[in-house]
Design an enzyme around this catalytic site. Structure first.
Site, PDB file in Angstrom:
ATOM      1  N   LYS A   1       0.928  -3.451   6.476  1.00  0.00           N
ATOM      2  CA  LYS A   1       1.504  -3.350   5.143  1.00  0.00           C
ATOM      3  C   LYS A   1       2.983  -2.926   5.212  1.00  0.00           C
ATOM      4  CE  LYS A   1      -1.813  -4.574   2.331  1.00  0.00           C
ATOM      5  NZ  LYS A   1      -1.689  -5.710   1.400  1.00  0.00           N
TER       6      LYS A   1
ATOM      7  N   TYR B   1      -3.933  -1.405   9.502  1.00  0.00           N
ATOM      8  CA  TYR B   1      -3.697  -1.717   8.092  1.00  0.00           C
ATOM      9  C   TYR B   1      -2.341  -1.191   7.639  1.00  0.00           C
ATOM     10  CZ  TYR B   1      -4.241  -1.603   3.006  1.00  0.00           C
ATOM     11  OH  TYR B   1      -4.041  -1.764   1.649  1.00  0.00           O
TER      12      TYR B   1
ATOM     13  N   SER C   1       0.831  -1.199   0.000  1.00  0.00           N
ATOM     14  CA  SER C   1       0.000   0.000   0.000  1.00  0.00           C
ATOM     15  C   SER C   1       0.867   1.252   0.000  1.00  0.00           C
ATOM     16  CB  SER C   1      -0.891   0.011   1.249  1.00  0.00           C
ATOM     17  OG  SER C   1      -1.500   1.271   1.432  1.00  0.00           O
TER      18      SER C   1
END
Length: 271
Positions: A191, A187, A153
């Site tokens: 990542k 998140y 990401s």
């Protein structure tokens, strides 16, 4: 790429970016592919395979798509997926670790406890991805031109986050508690951890002919955050086909100069 049809195994491909990546590979003018489409639900993977086979394989193409059930949270499922793929082919030329999830909003909405959400984020995005890569390493090394891709990401860059760039515009007011927000800390952290997993696999495979990258596909209008594609598009998200074409470019050798790094469509991403 090899003169024979390359075998691609991609996880999380029954929907979202993964589905679009398969579509993009099938539409390639450079190469036909044998795609093994991984999905947590075999039924959904089978339905995605049906749609892709009937609607997205161009006339004259030798490309094929086959469903494979795989749940990254289950060691048994990963092992069964390996055995299934091994029964179909003697090698995997391209392994695309696409499966992942953003679960922060589940805790923010009260659908999941915070610790449960954090553990799920890491188990899916980091642990499961690493263990699947480990399981499939023998088939990957059986290829003459193996490629290993990790979908990460743009929000995972620690350097950019420390400088307030990008995606860090929110500045909560002083005091506690802070207002409810959607900053996706679990998140982003997971990542960033995935990027380290890629670097570790670079070290592990340093004496093997494996080309590998972590790929930041961009801000895409998928259902990753459970927000809905229309709302994400109103926030500036691009169509998932843009990210899918980028992934296909990497598969087809257009970013070989950037092996072992985190890459965006137009640059490498800061750590």
């Amino acid at each position: 790429m090899t003169t024979t049809i390359p075998t691609v195994f991609i996880t999380g491909a029954n929907a979202g970016l993964g589905f679009e990546v398969v579509k993009s590979l099938l539409a390639s003018s450079k190469q036909s592919y044998r795609v093994l489409l991984g999905g947590r639900s075999f039924e959904r993977a089978t339905e995605a395979t049906r749609i892709l086979t009937t609607e997205h394989i161009p006339s004259g193409s030798r490309s094929t798509v086959e469903p494979v059930q795989v749940d990254l949270s289950s060691d048994e499922s990963i092992e069964k997926a390996f055995e299934t793929v091994k029964s179909k082919t003697d090698r995997v030329d391209v392994l695309i670790n696409n499966a992942g999830g953003q679960f922060d909003s589940y805790a923010q909405d009260g659908k999941m406890g915070k610790r449960e959400m954090w553990n799920l984020s890491w188990d899916t995005n980091v642990t499961g991805t690493h263990l699947l890569t480990e399981a499939f390493a023998p088939l990957l090394l059986a290829s003459s031109e193996p490629r290993l891709l990790f979908i990460t990401s743009g929000t995972s860059s620690i350097e950019e986050a420390s400088r307030g760039l990008p995606y860090t515009a929110a500045k909560p007011p002083a005091g506690w508690p802070k207002p409810r927000s959607y900053e996706f800390t679990a998140y982003r952290a997971s990542k960033a951890g995935l990027n380290m997993v890629m670097v570790e696999w670079k070290r592990i495979f340093q004496n093997d002919p494996v080309k590998l990258w972590a790929i930041s596909p961009g801000f895409l209008a998928t259902n990753l955050a459970g927000v809905g594609s229309d709302k994400l598009k109103s926030m500036g998200a691009q169509d998932p086909t843009v990210g899918a074409e980028f992934v296909r470019d990497v598969v087809e050798g257009k970013r070989d100069a950037d092996v072992g790094t985190v890459i965006r469509r137009d640059a490498t991403q800061a750590w």
